[in-house]
Scaffold this motif. Structure first.
Motif, mmCIF file in Angstrom:
data_model
loop_
_atom_site.group_PDB
_atom_site.id
_atom_site.type_symbol
_atom_site.label_atom_id
_atom_site.label_comp_id
_atom_site.label_asym_id
_atom_site.label_seq_id
_atom_site.Cartn_x
_atom_site.Cartn_y
_atom_site.Cartn_z
ATOM 1 N N TYR A 1 -55.720 -20.040 -8.812
ATOM 2 C CA TYR A 1 -57.043 -20.199 -8.216
ATOM 3 C C TYR A 1 -57.970 -20.824 -9.247
ATOM 4 N N GLU A 2 -58.581 -21.948 -8.866
ATOM 5 C CA GLU A 2 -59.502 -22.663 -9.748
ATOM 6 C C GLU A 2 -58.889 -22.898 -11.131
ATOM 7 N N GLY A 3 -57.606 -23.236 -11.144
ATOM 8 C CA GLY A 3 -56.930 -23.576 -12.388
ATOM 9 C C GLY A 3 -56.454 -22.400 -13.206
ATOM 10 N N ILE A 4 -56.708 -21.165 -12.737
ATOM 11 C CA ILE A 4 -56.299 -19.960 -13.468
ATOM 12 C C ILE A 4 -55.129 -19.291 -12.751
ATOM 13 N N ILE A 5 -54.089 -18.922 -13.493
ATOM 14 C CA ILE A 5 -52.930 -18.240 -12.923
ATOM 15 C C ILE A 5 -53.318 -16.798 -12.601
ATOM 16 N N GLN A 6 -53.259 -16.446 -11.340
ATOM 17 C CA GLN A 6 -53.639 -15.106 -10.897
ATOM 18 C C GLN A 6 -52.446 -14.153 -10.832
ATOM 19 N N GLU A 7 -51.250 -14.707 -10.597
ATOM 20 C CA GLU A 7 -50.043 -13.876 -10.545
ATOM 21 C C GLU A 7 -48.818 -14.773 -10.661
ATOM 22 N N VAL A 8 -47.696 -14.168 -11.066
ATOM 23 C CA VAL A 8 -46.431 -14.894 -11.195
ATOM 24 C C VAL A 8 -45.351 -14.139 -10.442
ATOM 25 N N TYR A 9 -44.610 -14.866 -9.595
ATOM 26 C CA TYR A 9 -43.526 -14.271 -8.806
ATOM 27 C C TYR A 9 -42.202 -14.940 -9.150
ATOM 28 N N GLU A 10 -41.139 -14.139 -9.160
ATOM 29 C CA GLU A 10 -39.800 -14.690 -9.292
ATOM 30 C C GLU A 10 -39.273 -14.940 -7.886
ATOM 31 N N ILE A 11 -38.931 -16.187 -7.598
ATOM 32 C CA ILE A 11 -38.528 -16.589 -6.251
ATOM 33 C C ILE A 11 -37.104 -16.124 -5.965
ATOM 34 N N VAL A 12 -36.903 -15.504 -4.817
ATOM 35 C CA VAL A 12 -35.564 -15.111 -4.376
ATOM 36 C C VAL A 12 -34.964 -16.200 -3.494
ATOM 37 N N ASN A 13 -35.744 -16.685 -2.526
ATOM 38 C CA ASN A 13 -35.250 -17.735 -1.632
ATOM 39 C C ASN A 13 -36.407 -18.347 -0.861
ATOM 40 N N TRP A 14 -36.179 -19.549 -0.319
ATOM 41 C CA TRP A 14 -37.135 -20.231 0.533
ATOM 42 C C TRP A 14 -36.648 -20.209 1.974
ATOM 43 N N TYR A 15 -37.591 -20.130 2.906
ATOM 44 C CA TYR A 15 -37.268 -20.099 4.335
ATOM 45 C C TYR A 15 -38.246 -20.980 5.104
ATOM 46 N N LYS A 16 -37.877 -21.306 6.322
ATOM 47 C CA LYS A 16 -38.798 -21.998 7.209
ATOM 48 C C LYS A 16 -40.019 -21.107 7.422
ATOM 49 N N ALA A 17 -41.194 -21.705 7.421
ATOM 50 C CA ALA A 17 -42.432 -20.940 7.573
ATOM 51 C C ALA A 17 -42.447 -20.171 8.887
ATOM 52 N N GLY A 18 -42.937 -18.941 8.817
ATOM 53 C CA GLY A 18 -43.050 -18.117 10.008
ATOM 54 C C GLY A 18 -41.814 -17.335 10.376
ATOM 55 N N THR A 19 -40.750 -17.445 9.566
ATOM 56 C CA THR A 19 -39.498 -16.764 9.906
ATOM 57 C C THR A 19 -39.325 -15.438 9.166
ATOM 58 N N THR A 20 -40.204 -15.138 8.217
ATOM 59 C CA THR A 20 -40.156 -13.838 7.539
ATOM 60 C C THR A 20 -41.472 -13.117 7.794
ATOM 61 N N TYR A 21 -41.421 -11.802 7.792
ATOM 62 C CA TYR A 21 -42.622 -11.029 8.106
ATOM 63 C C TYR A 21 -43.660 -11.175 7.009
ATOM 64 N N ASN A 22 -44.917 -11.334 7.412
ATOM 65 C CA ASN A 22 -46.020 -11.288 6.456
ATOM 66 C C ASN A 22 -47.289 -10.827 7.153
ATOM 67 N N ILE A 23 -48.261 -10.391 6.380
ATOM 68 C CA ILE A 23 -49.483 -9.816 6.942
ATOM 69 C C ILE A 23 -50.386 -10.874 7.556
ATOM 70 N N ARG A 24 -50.043 -12.143 7.387
ATOM 71 C CA ARG A 24 -50.878 -13.212 7.944
ATOM 72 C C ARG A 24 -50.571 -13.476 9.411
#
Length: 251
Positions: free
Chosen positions: A173-196
């Motif tokens: 955000y605004e050039g500052i790293i707010q968090e770092v995640y280790e990626i497990v896998n990528w999926y088509k958008a909307g195919t995994t549950y999320n709060i959005r």
């Protein structure tokens, strides 16, 4: 009472007000205004959460408590910022307000580390294979951990091959790293549950072209990686005028 007298209006100037439940005293709305603004919601007609809350009170034979939290503010900008700080303190999820306060993402509630990162930037070079994801439009400092994760991981238009080669995802955000995640896998958008899912704040065009977008699932990176990168500046990687939220490093 539904109206202030002229002397009261003059004395109040700009003010911040609250609506609360008459029995529990739970604050359910925060606003700012001048004159008789505080009373305007009582006759409001809409399908907003606030109006529904007020209607439920009426059906129960109750009336909301209306209070002036602070008054005598000389300018509207100050009133906006006071309103914003109260919303941040209570939490937007605990209110019927539609959105966070004025410039909450810029001047709102922050930890000391976030304050230092914003005003005393420490640049860092990224050594790991990574994808940098800017979430400027969605970000606010009061986001929960799960909100930050879900808004970072999708939904993005990207190069799947390059994304798959990235071990880490950096939430920026605004050039500052707010968090770092280790990626497990990528999926088509909307195919995994999320709060959005079902969130009205998701842009309409984003919902319409999910087939061309992707999201990842992952975990918080190790403490070593997070300590190395979190709250460090990577704004030097983004050229002025570059609006692409995605950037790849070392992939």
């Amino acid at each position: 009472m539904r109206k202030f007298s002229s002397p009261v209006i003059q004395a109040l100037n700009n003010y911040v007000y609250i609506y609360s439940h008459p029995v529990t005293n739970e604050i359910f709305y925060v606003g700012k205004g001048r004159g008789n603004r505080i009373f305007s919601h009582l006759d409001e007609q809409s399908d907003s959460q606030k109006v529904k809350y007020l209607a439920d009170l009426v059906l129960s034979g109750l009336k909301p408590n209306l209070e002036i939290l602070i008054h005598g503010l000389e300018d509207e900008k100050t009133a906006f910022r006071v309103e914003s700080s109260i919303i941040d303190l209570i939490g937007i999820k605990n209110l019927t307000n539609k959105q966070s306060g004025y410039k909450s993402a810029t001047f709102g509630r922050m930890s000391l580390k976030q304050i230092n990162a914003l005003y005393d930037k420490e640049s860092i070079e990224i050594d790991e294979t990574a994808i940098l994801i800017r979430i400027n439009q969605a970000f606010r400092y009061t986001m929960s951990e799960i909100e930050l994760y879900d808004y970072t991981r999708g939904h993005w238009v990207l190069n799947p091959e390059r994304a798959n080669n990235a071990k880490f995802a950096f939430s920026v955000y605004e050039g500052i790293i707010q968090e770092v995640y280790e990626i497990v896998n990528w999926y088509k958008a909307g195919t995994t549950y999320n709060i959005r899912q079902g969130n009205e704040n998701i842009k309409r065009n984003e919902l319409e072209d999910l087939e061309t977008r992707y999201e990842f699932i992952g975990n918080l990176a190790s403490e070593y990686i997070r300590e190395k990168y979190k709250f460090k500046s990577v704004e030097h990687y983004f050229k002025r005028g570059n609006s692409n939220p995605i950037m790849y490093k070392n992939v």
